[in-house]
Design a protein around this motif. Sequence first.
Motif, PDB file in Angstrom:
ATOM      1  N   GLY A   1      74.468  59.609  75.448  1.00 13.66           N
ATOM      2  CA  GLY A   1      75.835  59.163  75.146  1.00 13.66           C
ATOM      3  C   GLY A   1      76.380  59.843  73.903  1.00 13.66           C
ATOM      4  N   HIS A   2      75.604  59.954  72.842  1.00 11.37           N
ATOM      5  CA  HIS A   2      76.044  60.635  71.617  1.00 11.37           C
ATOM      6  C   HIS A   2      76.278  62.114  71.881  1.00 11.37           C
ATOM      7  N   GLU A   3      75.456  62.696  72.737  1.00  4.47           N
ATOM      8  CA  GLU A   3      75.625  64.119  73.063  1.00  4.47           C
ATOM      9  C   GLU A   3      76.951  64.330  73.803  1.00  4.47           C
ATOM     10  N   VAL A   4      77.225  63.462  74.760  1.00  2.50           N
ATOM     11  CA  VAL A   4      78.466  63.574  75.545  1.00  2.50           C
ATOM     12  C   VAL A   4      79.666  63.341  74.627  1.00  2.50           C
ATOM     13  N   LEU A   5      79.591  62.303  73.759  1.00  3.41           N
ATOM     14  CA  LEU A   5      80.692  62.029  72.830  1.00  3.41           C
ATOM     15  C   LEU A   5      80.902  63.199  71.865  1.00  3.41           C
ATOM     16  N   SER A   6      79.830  63.830  71.420  1.00  2.00           N
ATOM     17  CA  SER A   6      79.927  64.980  70.533  1.00  2.00           C
ATOM     18  C   SER A   6      80.654  66.121  71.245  1.00  2.00           C
ATOM     19  N   SER A   7      80.310  66.340  72.506  1.00  2.00           N
ATOM     20  CA  SER A   7      80.957  67.403  73.287  1.00  2.00           C
ATOM     21  C   SER A   7      82.440  67.085  73.502  1.00  2.00           C
ATOM     22  N   ILE A   8      82.736  65.816  73.776  1.00  2.00           N
ATOM     23  CA  ILE A   8      84.118  65.409  74.022  1.00  2.00           C
ATOM     24  C   ILE A   8      84.940  65.584  72.739  1.00  2.00           C
ATOM     25  N   HIS A   9      84.398  65.126  71.586  1.00  2.00           N
ATOM     26  CA  HIS A   9      85.119  65.255  70.316  1.00  2.00           C
ATOM     27  C   HIS A   9      85.301  66.725  69.957  1.00  2.00           C
TER      28      HIS A   9
ATOM     29  N   ALA B   1      85.548  69.182  72.083  1.00  2.00           N
ATOM     30  CA  ALA B   1      86.519  69.748  73.022  1.00  2.00           C
ATOM     31  C   ALA B   1      87.943  69.320  72.646  1.00  2.00           C
ATOM     32  N   THR B   2      88.090  68.150  72.101  1.00  2.00           N
ATOM     33  CA  THR B   2      89.418  67.661  71.714  1.00  2.00           C
ATOM     34  C   THR B   2      89.806  68.129  70.325  1.00  2.00           C
ATOM     35  N   GLY B   3      88.907  68.806  69.622  1.00  2.00           N
ATOM     36  CA  GLY B   3      89.230  69.342  68.318  1.00  2.00           C
ATOM     37  C   GLY B   3      88.935  68.374  67.188  1.00  2.00           C
ATOM     38  N   ASN B   4      88.321  67.262  67.448  1.00  2.00           N
ATOM     39  CA  ASN B   4      87.953  66.286  66.425  1.00  2.00           C
ATOM     40  C   ASN B   4      86.532  66.632  65.959  1.00  2.00           C
ATOM     41  N   TYR B   5      86.455  67.630  65.087  1.00  2.00           N
ATOM     42  CA  TYR B   5      85.161  68.190  64.703  1.00  2.00           C
ATOM     43  C   TYR B   5      84.350  67.262  63.800  1.00  2.00           C
ATOM     44  N   LEU B   6      85.043  66.480  63.005  1.00  2.00           N
ATOM     45  CA  LEU B   6      84.327  65.547  62.130  1.00  2.00           C
ATOM     46  C   LEU B   6      83.607  64.493  62.973  1.00  2.00           C
ATOM     47  N   SER B   7      84.284  63.932  63.946  1.00  2.00           N
ATOM     48  CA  SER B   7      83.645  62.946  64.829  1.00  2.00           C
ATOM     49  C   SER B   7      82.572  63.612  65.679  1.00  2.00           C
ATOM     50  N   ALA B   8      82.833  64.863  66.107  1.00  2.00           N
ATOM     51  CA  ALA B   8      81.855  65.610  66.907  1.00  2.00           C
ATOM     52  C   ALA B   8      80.585  65.815  66.087  1.00  2.00           C
ATOM     53  N   TRP B   9      80.805  66.168  64.784  1.00  2.00           N
ATOM     54  CA  TRP B   9      79.642  66.399  63.913  1.00  2.00           C
ATOM     55  C   TRP B   9      78.869  65.099  63.696  1.00  2.00           C
ATOM     56  N   LYS B  10      79.547  63.973  63.493  1.00  2.00           N
ATOM     57  CA  LYS B  10      78.880  62.676  63.317  1.00  2.00           C
ATOM     58  C   LYS B  10      78.121  62.279  64.570  1.00  2.00           C
ATOM     59  N   GLU B  11      78.752  62.483  65.722  1.00  2.00           N
ATOM     60  CA  GLU B  11      78.085  62.173  66.991  1.00  2.00           C
ATOM     61  C   GLU B  11      76.879  63.085  67.195  1.00  2.00           C
ATOM     62  N   HIS B  12      77.046  64.358  66.790  1.00  2.00           N
ATOM     63  CA  HIS B  12      75.920  65.303  66.917  1.00  2.00           C
ATOM     64  C   HIS B  12      74.756  64.870  65.996  1.00  2.00           C
ATOM     65  N   GLN B  13      75.081  64.389  64.798  1.00  2.00           N
ATOM     66  CA  GLN B  13      74.034  63.891  63.895  1.00  2.00           C
ATOM     67  C   GLN B  13      73.348  62.665  64.496  1.00  2.00           C
ATOM     68  N   LEU B  14      74.139  61.764  65.069  1.00  2.00           N
ATOM     69  CA  LEU B  14      73.540  60.593  65.725  1.00  2.00           C
ATOM     70  C   LEU B  14      72.680  61.034  66.912  1.00  2.00           C
ATOM     71  N   TYR B  15      73.170  62.056  67.638  1.00  2.00           N
ATOM     72  CA  TYR B  15      72.398  62.601  68.777  1.00  2.00           C
ATOM     73  C   TYR B  15      71.056  63.148  68.286  1.00  2.00           C
ATOM     74  N   THR B  16      71.093  64.003  67.246  1.00  2.00           N
ATOM     75  CA  THR B  16      69.844  64.591  66.738  1.00  2.00           C
ATOM     76  C   THR B  16      68.940  63.515  66.137  1.00  2.00           C
ATOM     77  N   SER B  17      69.541  62.485  65.519  1.00  2.00           N
ATOM     78  CA  SER B  17      68.744  61.392  64.966  1.00  2.00           C
ATOM     79  C   SER B  17      68.002  60.663  66.074  1.00  2.00           C
TER      80      SER B  17
END
Length: 167
Positions: free
Chosen positions: A15-23, A25-41
Motif C-alpha cells: 500500500g505504501h509503495e502504491v501510494l508513493s507511486s501515485i503521489h 505521478a501526481t507531482g506530490n513529491y514530499l508525500s511520495a518521499w514520505k510514503e517511500h520511507q514508510l515503504y522502505t521501513s
Amino acid sequence: ALAKRKNALEQIMQGHEVLSSIHAATGNYLSAWKEHQLYTSKKDSIFQLEKSKQLLELQTQYETEKKDRQISDLNKDNEIKAATIQRNYFFFGGLFIILSIAFLFWNSHQKQKQRAIAQEQKMRLREAQINAVIDSQEKERKRFASDLHDGMGQLVSALQLNIQSIK
C-alpha cells in the motif's frame, strides 16, 4: 486501513509503495518521499522479521543437532558401559568358576590327605596291636619257660634227693 487492522505487513508495505507511486505521478513529491520511507521501513521490518525467523530456525536446527549429537554420545557411552558391564560379568563369572574348581580340587586333596592320615593311623594301630600280641606271647613264653625251669628244676632236685635217699 484494513491491512493495518489485520497487521498484514506485506499488504501495508505494498500500500505504501502504491501510494508513493501515485503521489510521485501526481507531482506530490514530499508525500511520495514520505510514503517511500514508510515503504522502505516496512520492507526493512519484514526483512528483519524474516531474518529473525531464519535465525531462529537456524538456532533451533543447531540446538536440535546438538541435542542429537549429545543423545548419540550418550547412547555410545551407554553401549560402552553395557559392554564393560557384560565383560565384567564374564570376567567375574569365569573367576568364580575357576575359584570353584580350585576349591573343589583343594577340597578333594584335603579329603585324600585325611584318608591317607586315617589309613596311616590304622596301620600304626594294627602294628601296635601286632606288637602287643607279640609282646604278650613272648611274656607268656618267658613265664612258661621260667615256670618250667623253676618248677622242673625243683622236681628234678627233689627226685634226685629221693633217689639218693632210696639208695
